[in-house]
Motif scaffolding. Structure first.
Motif, short mmCIF file in Angstrom:
data_model
loop_
_atom_site.label_atom_id
_atom_site.label_comp_id
_atom_site.label_asym_id
_atom_site.label_seq_id
_atom_site.Cartn_x
_atom_site.Cartn_y
_atom_site.Cartn_z
N ASP A 27 0.87 -1.18 0.00
CA ASP A 27 0.00 0.00 0.00
C ASP A 27 0.90 1.24 0.00
OD1 ASP A 27 -1.70 2.10 0.60
OD2 ASP A 27 -2.31 1.33 2.55
N PRO A 28 0.79 2.13 -1.00
CA PRO A 28 1.69 3.30 -1.06
C PRO A 28 1.66 4.17 0.19
CG PRO A 28 0.43 3.11 -3.08
CD PRO A 28 -0.13 2.08 -2.13
N LYS A 166 0.69 11.48 -5.47
CA LYS A 166 0.78 12.81 -4.87
C LYS A 166 -0.37 13.04 -3.89
CE LYS A 166 3.27 15.11 -8.60
NZ LYS A 166 3.22 16.15 -9.64
N HIS A 167 -1.56 12.60 -4.26
CA HIS A 167 -2.72 12.75 -3.37
C HIS A 167 -2.53 11.95 -2.09
CE1 HIS A 167 -5.12 15.24 -5.93
NE2 HIS A 167 -5.20 14.34 -6.90
N ILE A 168 -2.00 10.73 -2.22
CA ILE A 168 -1.75 9.89 -1.04
C ILE A 168 -0.75 10.59 -0.13
CG2 ILE A 168 -0.71 7.73 -0.26
CD1 ILE A 168 -1.99 6.44 -2.80
N PHE A 169 0.32 11.12 -0.72
CA PHE A 169 1.35 11.79 0.07
C PHE A 169 0.77 13.01 0.77
CE2 PHE A 169 5.08 14.00 1.32
CZ PHE A 169 6.11 13.08 1.36
N LYS A 170 0.05 13.83 0.01
CA LYS A 170 -0.49 15.08 0.57
C LYS A 170 -1.58 14.84 1.61
CE LYS A 170 0.61 18.03 -3.36
NZ LYS A 170 0.08 18.95 -4.37
N SER A 188 3.05 25.74 1.23
CA SER A 188 1.90 25.71 0.32
C SER A 188 1.67 24.31 -0.26
CB SER A 188 2.10 26.70 -0.83
OG SER A 188 3.05 26.20 -1.75
N HIS A 189 2.73 23.50 -0.31
CA HIS A 189 2.66 22.14 -0.87
C HIS A 189 2.05 22.14 -2.26
CE1 HIS A 189 4.08 20.81 2.93
NE2 HIS A 189 3.05 21.37 3.55
#
Length: 191
Positions: A27-28, A166-170, A188-189
């Motif tokens: 799972d990322p 990117k969504h998972i990380f953010k 701001s990411h």
């Protein structure tokens, strides 16, 4: 004797991609990818005030060779190694790994045989799911990487990280805070 500790950090987005290569079925956002980076770095920061700790960003070690590798020199000095030895160290390392394909194959075979070695105390505490195993491609990559001269590694995430990753990380607030803390992104990411 006073010990010296090197805390080496790396951009979490690149770590996430690397761990997904190693464990393609993981799972990322889970404990073997993003969670590992977050937990390892949160643990490291518990010792941030310890004067024995020298914290350095992996990406900065071989930066600015035209200026004599200032971060690498500072790291050597912090660890009690005379930075004047750096040219000899770089020369020796670049010639040490002149190798044949057989030595890489041997390294891959050894890694596969011992791929999940852990100190005895951790063997019973850490259980990897059967589907979370290192891929052969990643094992070959690591064997090749350990047999080449030191160099600055380019960031992979700008070209390879998908929008989904990117969504998972953010979505992980701790990951974003660490990314900002280590200077890899601003608040701001917007990346």
């Amino acid at each position: 004797r006073k010990s010296k500790i090197l805390g080496l950090v790396r951009d979490g987005r690149d770590v996430m991609l690397s761990l997904l290569e190693r464990y393609p079925k993981a799972d990322p956002g889970g404990p073997f990818c993003l969670g590992r980076w977050v937990n390892d770095n949160k643990a490291l920061l518990l010792y941030a005030a310890d004067p024995r700790l020298h914290l350095v960003r992996y990406e900065d070690l071989f930066d600015r060779p035209h200026k004599g590798y200032p971060v690498l020199r500072a790291t050597l000095k912090a660890l009690g190694v005379d930075p004047r030895h750096l040219p000899a160290m770089l020369y020796a390392q670049s010639h040490l790994f002149e190798h044949s394909a057989d030595s890489v194959s041997t390294a891959v075979e050894a890694h596969n045989h011992h791929s999940f070695w852990r100190p005895p105390l951790l063997r019973s505490a850490v259980h990897l799911p059967k589907d979370v195993v290192a891929s052969q491609a990643h094992t070959q990559l690591r064997a090749n990487q350990t047999h080449r001269p030191f160099a600055r590694a380019p960031l992979r995430w700008p070209n390879e990280m998908t929008l989904s990753l990117k969504h998972i990380f953010k979505a992980n607030h701790d990951a974003l805070a660490l990314l900002t803390h280590f200077g890899y992104a601003n608040a701001s990411h917007n990346w």
